[in-house]
Write an enzyme that holds these catalytic residues in place. Structure first.
Site, short mmCIF file in Angstrom:
data_model
loop_
_atom_site.label_atom_id
_atom_site.label_comp_id
_atom_site.label_asym_id
_atom_site.label_seq_id
_atom_site.Cartn_x
_atom_site.Cartn_y
_atom_site.Cartn_z
N LYS A 291 22.55 -61.84 -18.49
CA LYS A 291 24.02 -61.75 -17.83
C LYS A 291 24.86 -60.79 -19.44
CE LYS A 291 24.17 -64.18 -13.76
NZ LYS A 291 23.06 -64.77 -14.42
N ASN B 205 30.00 -71.70 -5.66
CA ASN B 205 29.23 -70.34 -5.79
C ASN B 205 27.89 -69.95 -5.08
OD1 ASN B 205 31.29 -69.43 -7.38
ND2 ASN B 205 29.97 -71.16 -9.13
N GLU C 298 24.74 -57.19 -7.48
CA GLU C 298 26.30 -58.00 -6.71
C GLU C 298 27.39 -58.11 -7.37
OE1 GLU C 298 25.11 -62.15 -6.58
OE2 GLU C 298 23.26 -62.21 -5.91
N GLU D 35 26.51 -58.79 -11.30
CA GLU D 35 25.28 -59.18 -12.06
C GLU D 35 23.97 -58.72 -10.83
OE1 GLU D 35 23.61 -63.24 -11.62
OE2 GLU D 35 23.96 -63.27 -10.27
N PHE E 131 28.34 -81.47 1.58
CA PHE E 131 27.36 -81.07 1.70
C PHE E 131 26.37 -81.84 0.34
CE2 PHE E 131 30.95 -78.49 3.02
CZ PHE E 131 30.32 -77.51 4.41
#
Length: 757
Positions: free
Chosen positions: A129, A248, A288, A301, A362
């Site tokens: 990145k 995310n 993205e 990215e 979750f």
């Protein structure tokens, strides 16, 4: 469903055999296309996956090690050995695992084996990145302001974060899939986020390098699919909207986006193509981007692999991306042009169905799928790697499937998703369908007003369950009454020996339906009690008379269903009472035709107003359009009934509607009178305990017996599915007993810490 465009043939030969270096749904997905192309496939599997679906679907299969992924699916030597043993000419990596590992690509290149993906230099450049931001900036791509370099120490974290200005995003340089990422709003959060993200990055990617950039608050997450061959052609496909995220990680995706106009789509696509050209990219990849409220977009990215959500792009373009990847790897030129794929056709929605409990924030759920039925029908696609009897293991990602629906517009796609979720039968593990189904009815989601903060803003206390509308309560009441009648009739047939006995053609029950499910049930109003009279007309047709004694309302609903007791899914059609009575009496009634004529006339008037641009009675065209769409959606919902049977009880059922499970009591009149005298069971008090919210490994324990702790204090860290989860004290007090030590494998609701009373 849309058919994939057929690829044209060229001189470059294809492969005879491809090894798929992955597992689960993506392995099955790749094999499906390879099979259509006449290519044999090789599966690799861990010991835990010996009976997995992808192993059964392959032509050959090779075991590559024990269950943990770092001893099997992530071991390059084992994969290369399998390639040699089977003579595979190419390897498709799917996504995750080794799909973005440039060392893996280099090993395959050294073996003379084709990699179905980009070349290693491009993967290496985009996989880092830090370096990818530098390359993007050089290629003229918009980038997010931040520190372009590696951050190594706590001191650097604080200095750089304050120079950039909070909020900041701490992100693993080699990360992806939401792992190794944290948002920090102050120094304390920055240090804690740096520590946890580094640990996750090292565990998931073997690389703990970190970077820091400005966090763009309230953006949309939009991505552009690119496809490139080795002959200089690079194309972009319409955008995917991926803003509905949790931690995310994407939960719901759709294509195209309601927010992106034609000009922005072209600009984003052109920058994505420029970036791909800058690194000599070929194969499928995804750029993205974050998009702010003014449609300014910034490079986030580039994923140098097939994306999880690729099916929605395939449906709106008619392209098979896996086919294109295989043909590019075989040195074939792309058979499509930019004009073929620049404009979306129709609308597609994808729900990621996970084995996780939305009522427990979750958290992952493991277990065996003892009952499993995938939805079917027009516009429905299910990409899964499991079957009934499959096990959801703690070793791998808890994805059950990708449920995808297609429609001519967004409304049709959402309507198809509602029905698909309602008819998706999953037993044996907790799953996130309750949340996904609630999203399909959420006004803000339906309007398209979404950002990456949607879940945080709309569910600030977490997902609390579902509140039933009056229409859905009616459906649940009808289903329970009909199911109870059919069940009692079946039981009577089995137990009654007298030939002269006939089960009554009419019975009356009292049906008690709650208004909410999950945590929301604790705040619900009093359950609704409806007296139901069920009349049997034969051949699966019954009349249900609903009488709400509290309001005095009476309604008759004819129900047609082929359901038999024990089936997990109750499906029925609700009709018009007069129609059923007429059919039973073999007597035609023209009143219904008159009603239909009135309805047709009203709709034609409304459609004419829309076509001619008129306002009707001072109502805007936008509102008229919405009224028509809402009415059509309500009518579709009212005509079809989909309820799942979770459990049959002596005087009731646990039924699932809209993805959520409700306790519905069905009693005779005498039973209803006596029910008020029944004592309620008091649940166990666990307020003085800290329980494991998920199965996983206890990584660290930060308290000892006799120690005083304060509310909100970090007490333990559990790792599950490669994600680290911090447990905090829900109350202040003194630790009475510590039940587990670091390294322990925990089960759901296992006691970790106990407080003094």
């Amino acid at each position: 469903m849309r058919a994939y465009a057929a690829a044209t043939q060229s001189e470059a030969p294809l492969f005879d055999k491809i090894l798929v270096a992955n597992r689960g749904e993506i392995a099955c997905r790749v094999m499906r296309t390879a099979r259509e192309m006449g290519i044999r496939t090789v599966a690799v599997y861990s010991e835990a996956d010996a009976n997995a679906k992808h192993v059964r679907e392959a032509d050959e299969a090779v075991c590559i090690g024990p269950a943990p992924s770092n001893a099997s699916y992530l071991v390059i030597d084992n994969i290369v050995k399998a390639v040699r043993e089977t003579g595979a000419q190419a390897v498709h990596p799917g996504y995750g695992f080794l799909s973005e590992n440039s060392h893996f690509v280099e090993r395959l290149e050294a073996e003379g084996v084709a990699f179905v993906g980009p070349p290693s230099p491009a993967m290496k450049a985009m996989g880092d990145k830090i370096e990818s931001k530098k390359l993007a900036q050089k290629a003229g791509v918009n980038i997010i302001p931040g520190f372009i370099g590696e951050v190594k120490t706590d001191e650097e974290v604080l200095r750089i974060a304050n120079e950039i200005g909070y909020p900041v995003m701490l992100k693993a340089s080699a990360g992806g899939g939401g792992k190794g990422m944290r948002v920090a709003w102050n120094d304390k959060e920055a240090l804690r986020g740096f520590r946890l993200s580094q640990q996750e990055a090292a565990s998931s990617f073997g690389d703990d390098r970190m970077l820091i950039e400005r966090f763009i608050d309230n953006p949309r997450h939009i991505e552009i699919q690119v496809i490139a061959d080795k002959h200089g052609t690079v194309l972009y496909l319409p955008e995917r909207e991926c803003s509905i995220q949790r931690r995310n990680q994407k939960v719901l995706e759709e294509a195209p986006s309601t927010f992106i106009d034609k000009e922005t789509r072209r600009a984003m696509g052109e920058q994505a193509v420029a970036l791909a050209r800058a690194v000599d990219y070929h194969s499928a990849g995804t750029v993205e981007m974050l998009v702010d409220s003014q449609r300014n977009f910034y490079f986030l990215e580039m994923n140098t692999r097939l994306q999880v959500e690729h099916p929605i792009t395939e449906l709106i373009t008619g392209q098979d991306l896996v086919r294109h990847m295989i043909e590019v790897a075989a040195n074939r030129p792309l058979s499509i042009t930019q004009a073929d794929v620049a404009t979306p056709r129709g609308w597609a929605t994808e729900s990621r169905v996970y084995a996780e409990d939305p009522l427990r924030n979750f958290l992952p759920s493991i277990g065996r799928l003892n009952t499993y039925r995938e939805p079917m029908g027009k516009g429905v696609r299910v990409d899964s790697g499991i079957t009934e009897g499959s096990e959801i293991s703690m070793y791998y990602d808890p994805l059950i499937s990708k449920l995808v629906t297609y429609g001519e517009d967004r409304q049709q796609s959402i309507a198809a998703m509602r029905k698909a979720l309602d008819t998706y039968v999953i037993r044996g593990v907790q799953h996130n369908i309750p949340f996904l189904r609630s999203m399909m009815d959420h006004p803000r989601y339906i309007s398209g007003d979404i950002t990456t903060k949607f879940i945080e803003e709309e569910f600030p206390e977490g997902f609390q369950g579902h509140r039933l509308s009056a229409a859905y309560r009616r459906q649940l009441t009808v289903a329970a009454a009909v199911m109870h009648y059919q069940r009692r009739a079946r039981d009577a047939d089995l137990t009654e020996q007298s030939e002269s006995y006939h089960f009554p053609e009419e019975e009356t029950y009292y049906v008690t339906v709650p208004t909410s499910a999950g945590k929301a049930a604790t705040e619900q109003t009093a359950p609704e009690v409806v007296r139901c009279r069920v009349q049997d007309y034969g051949y699966g047709n019954v009349m249900v008379e609903l009488c709400n004694e509290a309001t005095g309302t009476v309604e008759q609903l004819p129900v047609s269903s082929e359901w038999t007791p024990g089936q997990p899914l109750f499906e029925a059609m609700l009709g018009d009472a007069d129609e059923l009575a007429a059919a039973a009496d073999d007597d035609d009634d023209d009143d219904d035709d008159d009603d239909d004529d009135d309805e047709i006339h009203r709709r034609r008037e409304l459609m004419r107003a829309l076509e001619e641009g008129e306002d009707r009675d001072g109502v805007s065209l936008e509102e008229l359009t919405e009224r028509l769409r809402q009415q059509e959606a309500e009518e579709e919902m009212a005509d079809e009934l989909h309820v799942q049977l979770i459990e049959s009880q002596s005087n009731g059922y646990r039924l699932q509607i809209c993805g959520n499970v409700y306790q519905v009591d069905v009693r005779t009149e005498r039973q209803q009178q006596l029910a008020v005298h029944m004592r309620e069971k008091v649940p166990l008090d666990t307020s003085a305990m800290i329980l494991s919210p998920m199965p996983g490994a206890l990584i660290s324990l930060n308290v000892t017996e006799g120690e005083s702790v304060t509310e909100g204090q970090e007490v333990a860290v559990i790792e599950a599915m490669k994600m680290q989860n911090v447990l905090r004290a829900q109350r202040s007090g003194v630790i009475k007993k510590v039940h587990c030590a670091p390294g322990a494998q925990l089960q759901v609701d296992q006691v970790i810490i106990e407080f003094e009373a």
